[in-house]
Design an enzyme around this catalytic site. Structure first.
Site, PDB file in Angstrom:
ATOM      1  N   LYS A 133       0.860  -1.181   0.000  1.00 51.73           N
ATOM      2  CA  LYS A 133       0.000   0.000   0.000  1.00 51.73           C
ATOM      3  C   LYS A 133       0.897   1.232   0.000  1.00 51.73           C
ATOM      4  CE  LYS A 133      -4.172  -1.876   2.123  1.00 51.73           C
ATOM      5  NZ  LYS A 133      -5.228  -1.685   3.155  1.00 51.73           N
ATOM      6  N   GLU A 142      -6.636   5.206   2.407  1.00 52.40           N
ATOM      7  CA  GLU A 142      -6.002   4.094   3.099  1.00 52.40           C
ATOM      8  C   GLU A 142      -4.545   4.459   3.326  1.00 52.40           C
ATOM      9  OE1 GLU A 142      -6.575   0.317   1.325  1.00 52.40           O
ATOM     10  OE2 GLU A 142      -8.746   0.515   1.156  1.00 52.40           O
ATOM     11  N   ALA A 182       2.482  -6.023   3.633  1.00 51.65           N
ATOM     12  CA  ALA A 182       1.824  -6.985   4.516  1.00 51.65           C
ATOM     13  C   ALA A 182       2.037  -8.391   3.970  1.00 51.65           C
ATOM     14  CB  ALA A 182       0.331  -6.678   4.623  1.00 51.65           C
ATOM     15  N   ALA A 183       2.578  -9.271   4.793  1.00 46.19           N
ATOM     16  CA  ALA A 183       2.851 -10.639   4.359  1.00 46.19           C
ATOM     17  C   ALA A 183       1.561 -11.351   3.974  1.00 46.19           C
ATOM     18  CB  ALA A 183       3.557 -11.409   5.473  1.00 46.19           C
ATOM     19  N   LEU A 234      -1.098 -14.352   3.520  1.00 51.50           N
ATOM     20  CA  LEU A 234      -1.511 -15.587   4.164  1.00 51.50           C
ATOM     21  C   LEU A 234      -1.437 -16.721   3.138  1.00 51.50           C
ATOM     22  CD1 LEU A 234      -4.570 -14.294   6.218  1.00 51.50           C
ATOM     23  CD2 LEU A 234      -2.260 -14.765   7.030  1.00 51.50           C
ATOM     24  N   ASP A 264     -13.973   1.286   9.308  1.00 51.76           N
ATOM     25  CA  ASP A 264     -14.176   0.515   8.078  1.00 51.76           C
ATOM     26  C   ASP A 264     -13.975  -0.974   8.328  1.00 51.76           C
ATOM     27  OD1 ASP A 264     -14.601   0.108   5.328  1.00 51.76           O
ATOM     28  OD2 ASP A 264     -12.453   0.082   4.956  1.00 51.76           O
ATOM     29  N   GLU A 315     -12.604 -12.405   8.467  1.00 55.10           N
ATOM     30  CA  GLU A 315     -12.342 -13.744   7.946  1.00 55.10           C
ATOM     31  C   GLU A 315     -11.835 -14.675   9.035  1.00 55.10           C
ATOM     32  OE1 GLU A 315      -9.920 -13.865   4.462  1.00 55.10           O
ATOM     33  OE2 GLU A 315     -10.904 -12.143   3.526  1.00 55.10           O
ATOM     34  N   ASP A 317      -6.870  -5.599   6.684  1.00 56.42           N
ATOM     35  CA  ASP A 317      -7.273  -4.329   6.079  1.00 56.42           C
ATOM     36  C   ASP A 317      -7.520  -3.247   7.132  1.00 56.42           C
ATOM     37  OD1 ASP A 317      -7.781  -2.563   4.067  1.00 56.42           O
ATOM     38  OD2 ASP A 317      -9.840  -3.226   3.723  1.00 56.42           O
TER      39      ASP A 317
END
Length: 557
Positions: free
Chosen positions: A255, A276, A359-360, A362, A428, A433, A448
């Site tokens: 990002k 963001e 961000a790693a 998954l 937001d 998940e 996020d």
């Protein structure tokens, strides 16, 4: 006699030609691997990268554009309800390498799993005078997990399965050596696996990673230092995000920086049209660790060269065509997305350097399926309409009677997420998940977080509505919040110390740090009001007793 000699010469020539053809056939695969490897490293979108601006001037021209190549699909982060679908970047991949490597691990031996998830001793991490080290030594941060079984681990590791020993000898582990690409076969111990794979292996029912797992720090260093081999836009979402692939086959979500540290969200912006922020993603990971949730995938900051590390390695034509040189002679691009992807909202470097969060990823969904759930306290995402929970003070009673919130730990997980979001000021949170393998008895993944830390001068109390309506919280969470409100373990001081380890420090300005202390007091006040109204035992769920600790569930009233 002359004819006989000519016949012998002819036979000899045919023999030599046949030998040459056999040699060429044997050498051809290696030459192809070297060629493709060199292509993936040195390829640029145009034949003359120094004249890329001229190519940009002719968007209709396809000259100099390479053929599509294949990548490995890895799961991305999404703020879309269908985020449990595989990402659809332009660069499709063969899942074979990662899929085969992990699917062949399916027979766990307990010793190997315990070794993969084992914490390093805490004393090795203690730094004299460090509040953070003292916090992690506190009894609230040293309680062990229940014993892990096959059903409690995301992947079951078979110690008989090894990686290629030649790959282990290669420090880059990227298949660019003399022997071509390395497949996950051969004789290589799990300690020599890439750090991103060791992170995936360590995921279990209770946490994404263990408290003092050295693999996480090593993986974050990889994200900062590994060479970027490929870049593509992530499909879906409202704002531009890039999928970056590294030389060790790891992937991360990038990002880019959109606001400076000092900028606040404009007061007239709706929460769903807010920027963001890359620094919010970084700070959210550190806050999650300090709260001892460990439900945010590891994130780090990186300074990226937009020319060499994005433009020259992307095969995404839509992304490449949006690069341009600004009047200030800076390199800019804007990509494609729903909001803020235009020349007016372009991302510009100085002159071609830009900050961003990584961000790693998954594990891929083909290997570890995830289920997406609608947040019961989801906002309306409408300029005028309100959600049901905003007008019904008894809304939580309805939620408590609805699966999966009517049993287990899911409602308490929502309360943890509510506190986490309020401390950041994140409005937001429309979906969340979980890993499908663990059913309903597992943690919520906090994905996020880019819309947090937007306003330090305003505390959005509506984020706390789930907590005030339900009046439920884990005892461990309540005790840790009380601990973080004390002067010796002040949340702002701990965050400041933790964020100093990031390469882009400072991540948050002082007003944001002080806002977290203020919001923490507000959370504790809401809980105090609940306890006064309903009684301690009806509000605080004991998850530290023998029953709660061993089963991972909260004892029911």
């Amino acid at each position: 006699m002359i004819l006989f000699r000519k016949f012998r010469v002819l036979i000899l020539m045919v023999f030599l030609i046949a030998c040459s053809m056999h040699i060429m056939i044997d050498l051809l695969p290696k030459l192809e691997r070297r060629s493709s490897s060199a292509c993936s490293c040195s390829h640029t979108p145009s034949e003359e990268p120094q004249n890329w601006a001229k190519h940009r001037a002719k968007p209709g021209s396809e000259s100099g554009w390479p053929n599509k190549h294949t990548l490995r699909i890895l799961q991305d982060f999404s703020n879309e309800p269908n985020s449990n679908l595989s990402s659809h970047s332009l660069e499709k991949i063969t899942v074979g390498e990662r899929s085969e490597a992990l699917k062949r691990f399916e027979q766990l031996t307990g010793d190997e799993k315990r070794h993969a998830t084992r914490d390093s001793t805490l004393k090795n991490a203690v730094v004299k005078g460090s509040r953070l080290s003292a916090l992690f030594e506190h009894p609230l941060y040293t309680r062990p997990l229940p014993a892990l079984t096959d059903e409690d681990t995301l992947f079951n590791v078979n110690t008989d399965i090894r990686f290629d020993p030649k790959a282990a000898e290669n420090p880059e582990w990227n298949g660019e050596g003399k022997d071509g690409d390395y497949a996950p076969t051969g004789e290589m111990s799990s300690d020599s696996y890439p750090n991103w794979l060791r992170f995936h292996i360590g995921i279990n029912r209770y946490e994404l990673y263990s408290r003092h797992n050295p693999v996480i720090d090593a993986m974050l260093k990889d994200l900062v230092s590994q060479r970027i081999t490929s870049v593509a836009m992530k499909s879906g979402g409202t704002q531009l995000k890039l999928i970056m692939t590294f030389q060790n086959y790891g992937q991360a979500l990038f990002k880019p920086m959109k606001q400076t540290r000092e900028q606040e969200t404009p007061p007239d912006f709706f929460y769903f049209s807010d920027f963001e922020r890359h620094n919010a993603e970084i700070a959210a990971y550190h806050l999650d660790r300090i709260l001892d949730f460990r439900r945010v995938p590891p994130v780090t900051g990186r300074l990226v060269n937009m020319t060499k590390e994005i433009r020259d390695v992307t095969r995404d034509k839509k992304l490449w065509r949006t690069f341009f040189i600004s009047p200030a002679n800076n390199i800019c691009f804007y990509g494609e997305c729903s909001y803020y992807c235009s020349t007016e909202h372009a991302l510009c470097g100085k002159p071609d350097q830009i900050e961003g969060s990584l961000a790693a990823f998954l594990p891929d969904l083909s290997l570890a399926k995830r289920r997406t759930w609608r947040n019961p306290w989801r906002r309306s995402y409408h300029k005028r309409k309100k959600a049901e929970w905003e007008v019904d003070p008894d809304y939580c009673e309805e939620v408590k009677q609805t699966p999966p919130y009517d049993s287990g730990t899911r409602l308490l997980d929502i309360m943890d997420m509510t506190i986490f979001d309020f401390l950041m000021g994140n409005m937001d949170r429309h979906h969340y998940e979980t890993f499908e393998k663990f059913g309903n008895e597992t943690f919520i993944i906090h994905l996020d977080n880019g819309r947090g830390f937007g306003k330090h001068s305003h505390d959005e109390l509506s984020i706390l509505v789930p907590l005030s309506q339900c009046c439920r919280v884990r005892k461990s969470t309540h005790l840790r919040l009380q601990l973080l409100a004390k002067e010796e373990f002040k949340l702002s001081a701990l965050m400041e110390e933790s964020l100093q380890t990031d390469t882009l420090t400072p991540i948050l300005i002082r007003p944001h740090l002080e806002a977290m202390d203020r919001r923490l007091r507000l959370v504790l006040q809401v809980l105090a009001d609940c306890i006064e109204k309903e009684g301690y035992s009806n509000v605080v769920e004991d998850d530290q007793g023998t029953e709660g600790l061993n089963t991972g569930t909260v004892p029911q009233r």
